[in-house]
Motif scaffolding. Sequence first.
Motif, PDB file in Angstrom:
ATOM      1  N   ILE A   1       0.136  -1.725  -0.591  1.00  0.00           N
ATOM      2  CA  ILE A   1      -0.300  -0.567   0.186  1.00  0.00           C
ATOM      3  C   ILE A   1      -0.236  -0.843   1.687  1.00  0.00           C
ATOM      4  CG2 ILE A   1      -2.251   0.954   0.689  1.00  0.00           C
ATOM      5  CD1 ILE A   1      -3.160   0.487  -2.232  1.00  0.00           C
ATOM      6  N   SER A   2      -0.735  -2.007   2.096  1.00  0.00           N
ATOM      7  CA  SER A   2      -0.801  -2.321   3.526  1.00  0.00           C
ATOM      8  C   SER A   2       0.572  -2.519   4.139  1.00  0.00           C
ATOM      9  CB  SER A   2      -1.648  -3.567   3.751  1.00  0.00           C
ATOM     10  OG  SER A   2      -1.083  -4.688   3.091  1.00  0.00           O
TER      11      SER A   2
ATOM     12  N   LEU B   1       0.920  12.894   4.595  1.00  0.00           N
ATOM     13  CA  LEU B   1       1.618  13.012   5.884  1.00  0.00           C
ATOM     14  C   LEU B   1       2.345  14.350   5.996  1.00  0.00           C
ATOM     15  CD1 LEU B   1       3.131   9.414   6.213  1.00  0.00           C
ATOM     16  CD2 LEU B   1       1.208  10.360   7.488  1.00  0.00           C
TER      17      LEU B   1
ATOM     18  N   ALA C   1       6.098   5.031   3.395  1.00  0.00           N
ATOM     19  CA  ALA C   1       5.516   6.361   3.223  1.00  0.00           C
ATOM     20  C   ALA C   1       5.959   7.304   4.338  1.00  0.00           C
ATOM     21  CB  ALA C   1       3.988   6.261   3.193  1.00  0.00           C
ATOM     22  N   VAL C   2       5.999   6.811   5.573  1.00  0.00           N
ATOM     23  CA  VAL C   2       6.434   7.653   6.689  1.00  0.00           C
ATOM     24  C   VAL C   2       7.881   8.090   6.494  1.00  0.00           C
ATOM     25  CG1 VAL C   2       6.872   7.714   9.178  1.00  0.00           C
ATOM     26  CG2 VAL C   2       4.803   6.625   8.303  1.00  0.00           C
TER      27      VAL C   2
ATOM     28  N   SER D   1       3.413  -1.049   3.058  1.00  0.00           N
ATOM     29  CA  SER D   1       4.349   0.017   2.694  1.00  0.00           C
ATOM     30  C   SER D   1       4.112   1.310   3.456  1.00  0.00           C
ATOM     31  CB  SER D   1       4.266   0.300   1.175  1.00  0.00           C
ATOM     32  OG  SER D   1       4.667  -0.814   0.428  1.00  0.00           O
ATOM     33  N   PHE D   2       3.338   1.261   4.539  1.00  0.00           N
ATOM     34  CA  PHE D   2       3.088   2.485   5.285  1.00  0.00           C
ATOM     35  C   PHE D   2       4.368   3.030   5.904  1.00  0.00           C
ATOM     36  CE2 PHE D   2       1.702   4.907   9.054  1.00  0.00           C
ATOM     37  CZ  PHE D   2       0.907   5.838   8.421  1.00  0.00           C
ATOM     38  N   ASP D   3       5.235   2.115   6.371  1.00  0.00           N
ATOM     39  CA  ASP D   3       6.508   2.583   6.924  1.00  0.00           C
ATOM     40  C   ASP D   3       7.360   3.248   5.845  1.00  0.00           C
ATOM     41  OD1 ASP D   3       6.751   0.198   5.601  1.00  0.00           O
ATOM     42  OD2 ASP D   3       8.137  -0.716   7.023  1.00  0.00           O
TER      43      ASP D   3
ATOM     44  N   ILE E   1       0.035   8.833   0.177  1.00  0.00           N
ATOM     45  CA  ILE E   1       0.116   8.788   1.646  1.00  0.00           C
ATOM     46  C   ILE E   1       1.287   9.641   2.126  1.00  0.00           C
ATOM     47  CG2 ILE E   1       0.543   7.295   3.634  1.00  0.00           C
ATOM     48  CD1 ILE E   1      -0.866   5.058   2.064  1.00  0.00           C
ATOM     49  N   THR E   2       2.404   9.575   1.402  1.00  0.00           N
ATOM     50  CA  THR E   2       3.571  10.377   1.759  1.00  0.00           C
ATOM     51  C   THR E   2       3.244  11.863   1.741  1.00  0.00           C
ATOM     52  OG1 THR E   2       5.094   8.717   0.866  1.00  0.00           O
ATOM     53  CG2 THR E   2       5.930  10.962   1.098  1.00  0.00           C
TER      54      THR E   2
ATOM     55  N   VAL F   1       1.258   4.842  -2.186  1.00  0.00           N
ATOM     56  CA  VAL F   1       2.355   5.124  -1.257  1.00  0.00           C
ATOM     57  C   VAL F   1       2.772   6.577  -1.366  1.00  0.00           C
ATOM     58  CG1 VAL F   1       4.781   4.636  -0.735  1.00  0.00           C
ATOM     59  CG2 VAL F   1       3.196   2.755  -1.135  1.00  0.00           C
TER      60      VAL F   1
ATOM     61  N   VAL G   1       5.024  -2.234  10.605  1.00  0.00           N
ATOM     62  CA  VAL G   1       3.782  -1.650  11.110  1.00  0.00           C
ATOM     63  C   VAL G   1       3.794  -1.596  12.635  1.00  0.00           C
ATOM     64  CG1 VAL G   1       1.291  -1.992  11.284  1.00  0.00           C
ATOM     65  CG2 VAL G   1       2.441  -2.312   9.089  1.00  0.00           C
TER      66      VAL G   1
END
Length: 376
Positions: A40-41, A300, A47-48, A43-45, A296-297, A293, A345
């Motif tokens: 999770i930490s 957004l 999700a964006v 994979s934010f990019d 979060i997607t 993920v 990140v």
Amino acid sequence: MVARTFGLSIAVTVAALVVAYLYGGPAALFVCAILAILEISLSFDNAVMNATVLQRMNAFWQKMFLTVGVLIAVFGMRVLFPLVIVWAVAGLAPAAALDLALNPPAVETADQPSYQTIMVQAHPQIAALGGMFLLLIFLNYAFDEDRRVWGRFVEHWLARLGRVRHAAIIVALAVLLICAQIVDPAHRSSVLTSGVIGILLYLSIQGLTAMFDDDELPDTLDPAVPDPSSTRPAERDRPAHLPVGGKAAFMLFLYLEMLDASFSFDGVIGAFAITSDPILIALGLGFIGAMFVRSITVFLVRAGTLTEYRYLENGAHWAIGALAAVLLVSLKVEVNEVISGLVGVVFIVAAMISSIRANRADARAATQTAAGVSGP
């Protein structure tokens, strides 16, 4: 909206942790939680980037991404993909590979390697395929003259290079040839083959998406709706895309799955540094990580974050370029997974800060303009 978007992910997380505890006790629960937190930490990019594609799809295909897409991410990438890799590298049938993963040999030998060792041996092919796919995503973004430019120098210079016909393909093939020269000679042929497959996958999906998108153009474009948020005339005057469905959305769905798979390559391989148990990898990376993920997607997209933070898409593409570089560099030098995640990140955070500054500058300009109009 938060509860509706993340509710299922939270429920799946609780269920997965319970299953991990019943499967292997407190130790398995701890490993599963560590894998989930890392996924999770880092994979934010992902999700964006997913959100930039998902916002082009209609509600039906967004739901498909959250349902069928999750099944592909969990069972396809976190369960079947490692088994297929073991089958391709060691010649073991998937059932035998699963048995090897669940029952590792007491003593590992050259004739009887462990499941983890086989996966590590397949890293050059995986890195070449995923690296070239991600590199082409970044290069086509970087060489696009019609996009919003982030910064004053680098992106302007890259956009000018995009005037060269097929610049992205030329650069990608040159990078692949360089990578093939720096790897161990024993892996040279497989790296070249895997890299070409990555290029072909990208070109095929992009080509089919563009073809279907053009076929549905009258239904997906509204010429009366410009893009007023853009700072460039070419973008302000360009028609805004409405959500697509049908064949175009299906190809975007395939593109999303390939994108998610490319992001997952490094994570799946890195997970073997923690455990080689496919059950825990599926629970931690798949059921918990992949679900969050995706949540979060969707958040957004529904929260309009990409519109509010104008450079977030730019930052996501640079994060993709960084991950592509990390994968390709790892052909020669081992790169810690935490480094590859933190690089992404950094770009995301920098893009958000730039967006906030730009929004504040616009607000000040609007206030000054209003004061000038209302003044004497």
